[in-house]
Design an enzyme around this catalytic site. Structure first.
Site, short mmCIF file in Angstrom:
data_model
loop_
_atom_site.label_atom_id
_atom_site.label_comp_id
_atom_site.label_asym_id
_atom_site.label_seq_id
_atom_site.Cartn_x
_atom_site.Cartn_y
_atom_site.Cartn_z
N ASP A 163 1.07 -0.92 -0.23
CA ASP A 163 -0.21 -0.02 0.31
C ASP A 163 0.61 1.40 -0.31
OD1 ASP A 163 -3.58 0.43 1.74
OD2 ASP A 163 -1.98 1.10 0.14
C1 GLC Z 1 -4.20 4.02 0.08
C2 GLC Z 1 -5.47 3.26 -0.16
C3 GLC Z 1 -5.64 2.24 -0.65
C4 GLC Z 1 -5.30 2.75 -2.02
C5 GLC Z 1 -3.27 3.03 -1.94
C6 GLC Z 1 -3.63 3.66 -3.47
O1 GLC Z 1 -3.89 4.76 0.58
O2 GLC Z 1 -5.13 2.66 1.60
O3 GLC Z 1 -6.76 1.39 -0.60
O4 GLC Z 1 -5.30 2.16 -3.69
O5 GLC Z 1 -3.67 4.21 -1.55
O6 GLC Z 1 -4.51 4.81 -3.84
#
Ligand code: GLC
Length: 663
Positions: free
Chosen positions: A259
């Site tokens: 993430d």
């Molecule tokens: C965010 C979220 C995740 C998302 C990623 C990219 O922090 O936790 O669900 O897909 O970053 O935007």
């Protein structure tokens, strides 16, 4: 492309790559949403050191960066990712709302439309479906998933993967899907986003893992590792879950992306001493691609080369499966499909099927011959709040407001914003879009201040009124439950949501949604969910020493699986044998309508572990004409020999009971 061909090409490419080029494939960077690409991004692409981006979309912009990447020595294309969670330009109900439709075929259709729009905009990978089980409505991200239940969550996880990827994710209208957030993110203590999770082996296996397994069985090509500390080992460095379970037990051979900066955050967790330690731990645990933080590249020389090679292998494998070597560019004429009429129609249908009628004390549906109607509440004039969070490239201006939709549907009725001179009223209350979703947890899950007074005024007027509840989460609304003349839960219903609200209020659509998550009476009751354990002192009104509160019943305000209709239905003729159940459902009302017949089981006592008092194992949503009767069959999955109880109903409470003995 045949598997053997993929593996041959992966091996062939890997053998030619320098360490720098390998590390480049493990890097995903956040591209700007508009304007020129940064010189750095273009330069990295030209050097073959940019594996993937998030947030770059639009066919022209994608192609500009891809042309740079194809100037590199090995011409490995960039994989363009974006958060297409419940629509790209045509926005569907938030996933929690869509889950309330109990309609996997519908969920597959909306994911397929989202994929077609995203692919037209040059996106080849979406960070969806989010499959975290969530039983704490304080957590803002409950909006993004399928609610509290393992079976419903698993069925919808698979449906959404199929919708996004289809049979072949390299097709021009498909994208790679991503099961997230691996794993246990929804169990954040206190419902506070990003907070610690402490999950027993039994609950991990029984509650949090199954929807991810359903996604793997549906062929999901990617996973995203989560932010949370899981039992002392952060999920983005948890070898046991990332490699032991996901790869070892389940045989997943796609890629895992971290993430957003979750690799670097291992230092904040106190799990890594510094950036190099974080890089080595995350890669070794099984995180293949690093999102936004750059520790794999900064510390690449200290990483185990075999682990680098295995991660690059997975990235190249998924890129080949996505077809971006053969078709690296977006079709710059394809964006005409965005927001097409059929897509809007599907959004309107999906929104209407997601809505849950919680109360109806003789008010709905309204007559279209009403002389006048008051439309009250700030949310009645909002567009953005109907779209919810994570709205991709959805635009508020594409959505009608609820007032506009009612005006469109009631050309002969005088709409007013004052109760005094109106024959009836619609009062729109609930949450704005920004108090659910990521980093949007609430300690109080009641109505925002001032809204209840508005409803009370309508109530005291003595005129018929309906409350429309816009929300990204279950809310504790006991006064509405006790008093509202009608209460329609519309969630955050998307681009066509306002029109769907009008369709339901006026009877052009019949509500058939059922709650995918229990609604608590108070935040003090959280967590409250139907598949709870019995405890050694189950509640007994006649006894002091049983599990209870002194100031609240144990039962939720509205139970999982609950929802009313404009018609009525009757179940009969339950037959339960080993692993099979059948039942008759009849529409006993005067209107056609939908019912969701739900089959719950309770397993035998005496096993190694205690079991929930009920577990959903099957459901079917059916549309029946007045008087129509249909027999439904369900397969069950008893997992232990002995006597099983069966409950077949239209919510997680009550229903017909039966039993069978599983050999
Ligand atoms: C965010 C979220 C995740 C998302 C990623 C990219 O922090 O936790 O669900 O897909 O970053 O935007």
């Amino acid at each position: 492309m045949p598997k053997a061909e993929v593996e041959r090409r992966v091996q062939d490419l890997l053998g030619k790559m320098t360490l720098e080029e390998k590390l480049g494939q493990l890097q995903q960077l956040d591209g700007s949403a508009a304007g020129d690409h940064s010189p750095e991004l273009l330069e990295l692409a030209r050097k073959g050191r940019l594996g993937s981006t998030l947030n770059v979309r639009g066919a022209k912009r994608v192609n500009e960066l891809q042309r740079a990447a194809l100037q590199s020595r090995l011409k490995i294309p960039v994989l363009f990712a974006f958060d297409v969670i419940h629509g790209y330009r045509t926005i569907f109900p938030i996933p929690l709302g869509e889950a309330a439709a109990w309609d996997p075929a519908g969920a597959e259709r909306t994911a397929a439309i989202a994929a077609a729009e995203a692919a037209a905009a040059g996106v080849r990978w979406t960070f969806a479906p989010m499959v975290d089980i969530a039983r704490d409505p304080r957590w803002g991200r409950v909006a993004e998933g399928a609610g509290e239940d393992v079976h419903l969550g698993s069925v919808l996880a698979a449906a959404r993967v199929r919708g996004f990827q289809g049979a072949d994710p390299s097709a021009p209208d498909k994208v790679l899907a991503c099961a997230k957030h691996w794993v246990g993110y929804g169990a954040a203590e206190g419902g506070r986003d990003y907070n610690t999770t402490d999950i027993s082996e039994e609950r991990l296996r029984g509650v949090y893992l199954p929807p991810f397994k359903a996604a793997v069985d549906a062929g999901v090509e990617t996973f995203m590792s989560a932010f949370n500390d899981l039992n002392g080992v952060p999920s983005s460095a948890n070898r046991r879950t990332l490699t032991g379970i996901l790869r070892g037990e389940w045989g997943f051979d796609g890629l895992v992306v971290s993430d957003y900066t979750s690799v670097a955050e291992l230092v904040n967790h106190g799990y890594a001493a510094d950036g190099g330690d974080a890089a080595r731990k995350a890669l070794s645990a099984g995180v293949d691609m690093e999102m936004v933080s750059r520790l794999y590249n900064e510390h690449g020389k200290t990483l185990a080369s075999a682990e680098v090679d295995e991660a690059v292998r997975r990235v190249l494998r998924v890129k080949l499966r996505a077809g971006i070597f053969e078709r690296p560019f977006a079709d710059e004429k394809a964006e005409t499909v965005l927001l097409s009429a059929p897509f809007r129609d599907e959004a309107r249908l999906s929104a209407a099927r997601s809505m849950v009628l919680l109360e109806n004390r003789g008010v709905l549906p309204f007559s279209k011959d009403m002389e006048s109607l008051a439309v009250l509440g700030a949310l009645a004039d909002s567009r953005a709040d109907l779209l919810g969070s994570w709205t991709g490239d959805g635009r508020a201006q594409d959505a009608a407001t609820i007032r506009e939709a009612l005006r469109e549907a009631l050309p002969k009725t005088r709409l007013t914003d004052s109760l005094d001179d109106a024959a009836a009223a619609v009062v729109v209350v609930g949450e704005t879009f920004d108090v659910s979703g990521e980093a949007a947890s609430r300690s109080d899950i009641g109505l925002p201040s001032g809204q209840l007074e508005l409803v009370r005024r309508a109530h005291e007027s003595g005129k018929p009124y309906a409350v429309v509840l816009i929300t990204g989460r279950p809310l504790a609304v006991p006064w509405l439950a006790e008093n509202a003349r009608a209460l329609l839960l519309a969630w955050q219903p998307g681009t066509e949501g306002a029109r769907a609200v009008a369709d339901i209020l006026l009877g052009d659509a019949v509500p058939g949604g059922k709650l995918p998550a229990s609604f608590p009476r108070s935040v003090g009751q959280v967590p409250v969910y139907y598949a709870h354990k019995n405890s050694g002192r189950p509640y007994d009104a006649a006894s002091k020493y049983t599990t209870k509160y002194l100031d609240l019943p144990n039962t939720p305000l509205y139970p999982f699986g609950y929802g009313l209709s404009y018609s009525s239905f009757e179940l009969s003729g339950l037959a339960a044998s080993d692993a099979a159940v059948s039942v008759d459902v009849k529409n006993t009302g005067a209107r056609a309508g939908d019912e969701v017949v739900q089959v719950y089981v309770r397993g035998p006592a005496g096993g190694a572990l205690t079991r929930p008092v009920r577990e959903l194992q099957g459901f079917q949503r059916v549309t029946l004409a007045p008087g129509e009767k249909r027999r439904l069959d369900f397969a069950l999955r008893p997992d232990a020999p002995g006597p099983w109880q069966v409950f077949v109903g239209t919510s997680s409470v009550g229903g017909l009971t039966g039993s069978f003995v599983h050999k």
